[in-house]
Write a protein that holds these residues in place. Structure first.
Motif, PDB file in Angstrom:
ATOM      1  N   GLN A  28      37.922  -9.849   1.035  1.00 29.38           N
ATOM      2  CA  GLN A  28      38.912  -9.976   1.937  1.00 29.38           C
ATOM      3  C   GLN A  28      40.169 -10.844   1.411  1.00 29.38           C
ATOM      4  N   PHE A  29      39.664 -11.887   0.610  1.00 26.91           N
ATOM      5  CA  PHE A  29      40.858 -12.842  -0.007  1.00 26.91           C
ATOM      6  C   PHE A  29      41.215 -12.110  -1.247  1.00 26.91           C
ATOM      7  N   ARG A  30      40.430 -11.118  -1.605  1.00 25.78           N
ATOM      8  CA  ARG A  30      41.316 -10.288  -2.975  1.00 25.78           C
ATOM      9  C   ARG A  30      42.106  -9.241  -2.583  1.00 25.78           C
ATOM     10  N   SER A  31      42.080  -8.758  -1.356  1.00 23.66           N
ATOM     11  CA  SER A  31      42.913  -7.461  -0.681  1.00 23.66           C
ATOM     12  C   SER A  31      44.409  -7.914  -0.565  1.00 23.66           C
ATOM     13  N   THR A  32      45.268  -7.203  -0.774  1.00 26.43           N
ATOM     14  CA  THR A  32      46.677  -7.494  -0.565  1.00 26.43           C
ATOM     15  C   THR A  32      47.229  -6.778   0.534  1.00 26.43           C
ATOM     16  N   LEU A  33      46.374  -5.538   1.111  1.00 30.19           N
ATOM     17  CA  LEU A  33      47.034  -4.920   2.059  1.00 30.19           C
ATOM     18  C   LEU A  33      46.207  -5.488   3.541  1.00 30.19           C
ATOM     19  N   PRO A  34      47.240  -5.587   4.401  1.00 32.85           N
ATOM     20  CA  PRO A  34      46.694  -6.476   5.526  1.00 32.85           C
ATOM     21  C   PRO A  34      45.893  -5.791   6.684  1.00 32.85           C
ATOM     22  N   ILE A  35      45.735  -4.336   6.808  1.00 33.05           N
ATOM     23  CA  ILE A  35      44.809  -3.614   7.531  1.00 33.05           C
ATOM     24  C   ILE A  35      43.590  -3.760   6.689  1.00 33.05           C
ATOM     25  N   ARG A  36      43.299  -3.436   5.384  1.00 31.86           N
ATOM     26  CA  ARG A  36      42.306  -3.675   4.541  1.00 31.86           C
ATOM     27  C   ARG A  36      41.890  -5.104   4.769  1.00 31.86           C
ATOM     28  N   ARG A  37      42.369  -6.335   4.697  1.00 28.25           N
ATOM     29  CA  ARG A  37      41.967  -7.631   4.920  1.00 28.25           C
ATOM     30  C   ARG A  37      41.374  -7.694   6.087  1.00 28.25           C
ATOM     31  N   LYS A  38      42.104  -7.046   7.134  1.00 24.54           N
ATOM     32  CA  LYS A  38      41.359  -7.342   8.689  1.00 24.54           C
ATOM     33  C   LYS A  38      40.055  -6.448   8.669  1.00 24.54           C
ATOM     34  N   TRP A  39      39.971  -5.150   8.013  1.00 19.98           N
ATOM     35  CA  TRP A  39      38.633  -4.412   8.044  1.00 19.98           C
ATOM     36  C   TRP A  39      37.468  -5.350   7.253  1.00 19.98           C
ATOM     37  N   TYR A  40      38.050  -5.944   6.238  1.00 17.41           N
ATOM     38  CA  TYR A  40      37.112  -6.663   5.468  1.00 17.41           C
ATOM     39  C   TYR A  40      36.565  -7.842   6.367  1.00 17.41           C
ATOM     40  N   THR A  41      37.316  -8.459   7.159  1.00 14.86           N
ATOM     41  CA  THR A  41      36.969  -9.660   8.005  1.00 14.86           C
ATOM     42  C   THR A  41      36.100  -9.139   8.881  1.00 14.86           C
ATOM     43  N   ALA A  42      36.349  -7.980   9.625  1.00 17.69           N
ATOM     44  CA  ALA A  42      35.479  -7.325  10.703  1.00 17.69           C
ATOM     45  C   ALA A  42      34.014  -7.233   9.842  1.00 17.69           C
ATOM     46  N   LYS A  43      34.083  -6.742   8.738  1.00 13.38           N
ATOM     47  CA  LYS A  43      32.800  -6.435   7.953  1.00 13.38           C
ATOM     48  C   LYS A  43      31.832  -7.546   7.653  1.00 13.38           C
ATOM     49  N   ALA A  44      32.734  -8.603   7.221  1.00 17.95           N
ATOM     50  CA  ALA A  44      32.184 -10.018   7.096  1.00 17.95           C
ATOM     51  C   ALA A  44      31.417 -10.543   8.572  1.00 17.95           C
ATOM     52  N   GLY A  45      32.304 -10.088   9.407  1.00 20.02           N
ATOM     53  CA  GLY A  45      31.563 -10.563  10.692  1.00 20.02           C
ATOM     54  C   GLY A  45      30.262  -9.909  11.134  1.00 20.02           C
ATOM     55  N   VAL A  46      30.461  -8.584  11.071  1.00 21.23           N
ATOM     56  CA  VAL A  46      28.916  -7.878  11.147  1.00 21.23           C
ATOM     57  C   VAL A  46      27.657  -8.531  10.324  1.00 21.23           C
ATOM     58  N   SER A  47      28.107  -8.942   9.181  1.00 19.77           N
ATOM     59  CA  SER A  47      27.193  -9.562   8.345  1.00 19.77           C
ATOM     60  C   SER A  47      26.808 -10.703   8.955  1.00 19.77           C
ATOM     61  N   LEU A  48      27.785 -11.586   9.270  1.00 17.41           N
ATOM     62  CA  LEU A  48      27.501 -12.920   9.953  1.00 17.41           C
ATOM     63  C   LEU A  48      26.623 -12.694  11.007  1.00 17.41           C
ATOM     64  N   ALA A  49      26.839 -11.641  12.019  1.00 22.75           N
ATOM     65  CA  ALA A  49      26.062 -11.463  13.340  1.00 22.75           C
ATOM     66  C   ALA A  49      24.729 -10.882  12.862  1.00 22.75           C
ATOM     67  N   ALA A  50      24.573 -10.183  11.725  1.00 18.38           N
ATOM     68  CA  ALA A  50      23.076 -10.020  11.384  1.00 18.38           C
ATOM     69  C   ALA A  50      22.221 -11.047  10.690  1.00 18.38           C
ATOM     70  N   PHE A  51      22.964 -12.214  10.262  1.00 17.21           N
ATOM     71  CA  PHE A  51      22.414 -13.362   9.821  1.00 17.21           C
ATOM     72  C   PHE A  51      21.744 -13.857  11.102  1.00 17.21           C
ATOM     73  N   LEU A  52      22.811 -14.148  12.063  1.00 19.23           N
ATOM     74  CA  LEU A  52      22.326 -14.929  13.356  1.00 19.23           C
ATOM     75  C   LEU A  52      21.361 -14.378  14.014  1.00 19.23           C
ATOM     76  N   ILE A  53      21.126 -12.738  14.165  1.00 22.98           N
ATOM     77  CA  ILE A  53      19.929 -12.242  14.855  1.00 22.98           C
ATOM     78  C   ILE A  53      18.799 -12.447  13.602  1.00 22.98           C
ATOM     79  N   PHE A  54      18.709 -12.091  12.479  1.00 19.94           N
ATOM     80  CA  PHE A  54      17.458 -12.275  11.731  1.00 19.94           C
ATOM     81  C   PHE A  54      16.948 -13.723  11.760  1.00 19.94           C
TER      82      PHE A  54
END
Length: 103
Positions: A26-52
């Motif tokens: 996310q921090f390395r991406s320069t395109l705004p939609i791709r940055r939001k996409w990586y933010t959402a993917k990181a959020g899914v990973s964080l959710a998996a962490f909370l569930i586990f």
């Protein structure tokens, strides 16, 4: 129970690794939609962490307080996961289009 605990700990570690991977992307991406996409993917990973983490707490602390704390983590993780999965799916449609426009 030992194998189940090992499985949950492996899930915790893997979800944290994916979280930091997607945050870095996310921090390395320069395109705004791709940055939001990586933010959402990181959020899914964080959710998996909370569930586990919540499932692991059920195994480690099998009393009423452990179940209550685990339920809070699991419910928060599920809500976060559903929200970020919807965002990831929505923004994923436009990633390729944005890339083609900004070649």
């Amino acid at each position: 129970m030992v194998y189940l605990n090992f499985l949950f700990v492996a899930g915790i570690v893997a979800s944290l690794v994916f979280y930091f991977y997607f945050k870095t992307k996310q921090f390395r991406s320069t395109l705004p939609i791709r940055r939001k996409w990586y933010t959402a993917k990181a959020g899914v990973s964080l959710a998996a962490f909370l569930i586990f983490f919540g499932l692991n707490a059920i195994i480690l602390y099998p009393d009423i307080i452990g179940f209550a704390i685990a339920a809070v983590f699991i419910v928060l993780g599920a809500g976060l996961g559903i929200n970020n999965y919807k965002r990831m799916r929505h923004e994923g449609r436009y990633v390729h289009e944005e890339y083609e426009l900004n070649k």
